[in-house]
Every structure is written in structure tokens, then in C-alpha cells.
Motif scaffolding. Structure first.
Motif, mmCIF file in Angstrom:
data_model
loop_
_atom_site.group_PDB
_atom_site.id
_atom_site.type_symbol
_atom_site.label_atom_id
_atom_site.label_comp_id
_atom_site.label_asym_id
_atom_site.label_seq_id
_atom_site.Cartn_x
_atom_site.Cartn_y
_atom_site.Cartn_z
ATOM 1 N N ASP A 132 -3.635 -5.558 1.286
ATOM 2 C CA ASP A 132 -3.277 -6.616 0.347
ATOM 3 C C ASP A 132 -2.709 -7.829 1.083
ATOM 4 O O ASP A 132 -3.030 -8.967 0.754
ATOM 5 N N ILE A 133 -1.875 -7.595 2.080
ATOM 6 C CA ILE A 133 -1.260 -8.697 2.817
ATOM 7 C C ILE A 133 -2.306 -9.447 3.631
ATOM 8 O O ILE A 133 -2.292 -10.678 3.686
ATOM 9 N N SER A 134 -3.237 -8.731 4.255
ATOM 10 C CA SER A 134 -4.266 -9.430 5.032
ATOM 11 C C SER A 134 -5.164 -10.259 4.124
ATOM 12 O O SER A 134 -5.586 -11.354 4.495
ATOM 13 N N ARG A 135 -5.431 -9.773 2.916
ATOM 14 C CA ARG A 135 -6.208 -10.569 1.946
ATOM 15 C C ARG A 135 -5.438 -11.816 1.547
ATOM 16 O O ARG A 135 -6.001 -12.901 1.415
ATOM 17 N N LEU A 136 -4.134 -11.666 1.353
ATOM 18 C CA LEU A 136 -3.300 -12.812 1.003
ATOM 19 C C LEU A 136 -3.304 -13.844 2.127
ATOM 20 O O LEU A 136 -3.487 -15.040 1.883
ATOM 21 N N ARG B 269 1.201 -10.918 -5.443
ATOM 22 C CA ARG B 269 1.998 -9.837 -6.024
ATOM 23 C C ARG B 269 2.195 -8.684 -5.039
ATOM 24 O O ARG B 269 3.080 -7.871 -5.218
ATOM 25 N N ALA B 270 1.387 -8.636 -3.989
ATOM 26 C CA ALA B 270 1.544 -7.597 -2.965
ATOM 27 C C ALA B 270 2.884 -7.731 -2.246
ATOM 28 O O ALA B 270 3.353 -6.773 -1.641
ATOM 29 N N LEU B 271 3.497 -8.895 -2.313
ATOM 30 C CA LEU B 271 4.775 -9.110 -1.638
ATOM 31 C C LEU B 271 5.946 -8.486 -2.377
ATOM 32 O O LEU B 271 7.031 -8.365 -1.826
ATOM 33 N N ILE B 272 5.744 -8.117 -3.636
ATOM 34 C CA ILE B 272 6.799 -7.454 -4.392
ATOM 35 C C ILE B 272 6.849 -6.015 -3.930
ATOM 36 O O ILE B 272 5.863 -5.301 -3.978
ATOM 37 N N SER B 273 7.980 -5.584 -3.456
ATOM 38 C CA SER B 273 8.133 -4.247 -2.865
ATOM 39 C C SER B 273 7.630 -3.154 -3.793
ATOM 40 O O SER B 273 7.967 -3.117 -4.972
ATOM 41 N N GLY B 274 6.840 -2.281 -3.223
ATOM 42 C CA GLY B 274 6.400 -1.088 -3.930
ATOM 43 C C GLY B 274 5.318 -1.312 -4.977
ATOM 44 O O GLY B 274 5.017 -0.408 -5.730
ATOM 45 N N ARG B 275 4.719 -2.476 -5.010
ATOM 46 C CA ARG B 275 3.683 -2.724 -6.008
ATOM 47 C C ARG B 275 2.356 -2.989 -5.314
ATOM 48 O O ARG B 275 2.264 -3.803 -4.426
ATOM 49 N N ALA B 276 1.355 -2.292 -5.754
ATOM 50 C CA ALA B 276 0.011 -2.543 -5.245
ATOM 51 C C ALA B 276 -0.693 -3.483 -6.213
ATOM 52 O O ALA B 276 -0.411 -3.497 -7.392
#
Length: 193
Positions: free
Chosen positions: A15-19, A167-174
Motif C-alpha cells: 500500500d505504501i509503495s502504491r502511495l 488511508r494506508a498511513l492510518i495504523s493497522g488499516r489496510a
């Protein structure tokens, strides 16, 4: 003559790499935009929204002021920041705003530089937020004195809500996969079932 854009090799990644990939294509300053999104995520509620106020120690600070202050240390060694400090010192000496006491003058100078940096930081922040809104990574509205509103003014303060890949930056949420990402089989599977 015209070639269609190549799909990014990172679209199937985390998710982070996509962001990060999306930021590199939609923002004029992707590193700054990533830092901004990360700070918003740090103070966001579970629904991804942050603001209009952030609790700092026992005080409530407007979100935009808090974001500017949090990003300020990134420019400490910037030659423009150093030049600003000298320019402010010269102006204050010329106007007689300094007392002659070193600790007190240092605090007065620091407060004025912080005020000016915050003012210019809000411009940078607004520009980055507008790019993120256009990219679908951030939603923005204003909340305050009278009613919630899409436009600022009348003592309303900004509220930012993370959207899309951010939204991937919110801890614990995919976040759900991008619509163009093919389904991946689990590691160890030889066949797609």
C-alpha cells in the motif's frame, strides 16, 4: 509517435509503495506531500479525519498551524531560512524592537521568525493539499463557528480526511487494492484457483 503511459512496476506492491508511486506522478513536491500525509495520519481519528484542532500538551492548536510547525524543522539548514533569520534580525534592530538582552532578544527573534515561517508554510501546505485533493488522496472541508462548509472564512478551520491509498498511513488499516491491480495468489500456491 505517442506512446501510452507504461504501467508502474509498483502498482502491485505494498500500500505504501502504491502511495509513493501515485505521489510521484501527481505532486510537484512528492516528499513534502508524503510528510504532510504522514503527519495528518499521526493525528487522524479512526475514520481518517484530522482537525480542526490538535491537542498539543494542554492547548488546542489549529491543524494547519500544527502541520506548519511540525514541518518547520525540515528547513532549518535551508539557505533561505538562514537568510530570513538575518533579515528579521536586521529589521528588528533597525526598528528598535530588540532590548539588548541576549536571551530576551533571542526569544523575540525566534517568535518573529516562527510567525513568518508559519505564514509562508501555510501557503506551501495549501498548495500541497490542493494537489492531494485533486489526486483523490485527501478530502478537505472547513469546520467552525457557524456551519461546516467547503470554503474557509467566518472562523472556520481546515479538516483533512485521508482518502484512497493515503488511508494506508492510518495504523493497522489496510486499503482495498487498486482497481487495475490483478489479483495475486498466496505465496506457495502454484495455481490461481
Amino acid at each position: 509517435m505517442f506512446h501510452p503511459p507504461r504501467p508502474s512496476p509498483l502498482t502491485g506492491g505494498s500500500d505504501i509503495s502504491r502511495l509513493l508511486d501515485q505521489l510521484s506522478h501527481c505532486c510537484s513536491r512528492p516528499r513534502y506531500a508524503f510528510m504532510l500525509l504522514t503527519l495528518i495520519a499521526d493525528v487522524a481519528r479512526p475514520d481518517g479525519s484530522a482537525g480542526p484542532l490538535v491537542k498539543v500538551n494542554e492547548a488546542l492548536v489549529p491543524l494547519r498551524d500544527w502541520l506548519c510547525d511540525a514541518l518547520t524543522p525540515m528547513g532549518q539548514r535551508d539557505p533561505r531560512r538562514l537568510a530570513l533569520v538575518e533579515r528579521v534580525r536586521e529589521e528588528m534592530e533597525k526598528n528598535g524592537d530588540l532590548t539588548g538582552e541576549a536571551p530576551k532578544d533571542a526569544q523575540i527573534l525566534s517568535d518573529e521568525v516562527r510567525r513568518r515561517v508559519r505564514a509562508s508554510g501555510k501557503t506551501n501546505l495549501s498548495r500541497a493539499a490542493s494537489e492531494l485533493v485533486k489526486a483523490g488522496l485527501l478530502k478537505r472541508h472547513y469546520q467552525g463557528y457557524r456551519v461546516d462548509h467547503l470554503n474557509r472564512g467566518a472562523q472556520r478551520q481546515a479538516v483533512y480526511t485521508l482518502a484512497g491509498c493515503a488511508r494506508a498511513l492510518i495504523s493497522g488499516r489496510a486499503i482495498p487494492p487498486h482497481p487495475n491491480t490483478p489479483a495475486r495468489s498466496k505465496q506457495g500456491d502454484l495455481f490461481a484457483h
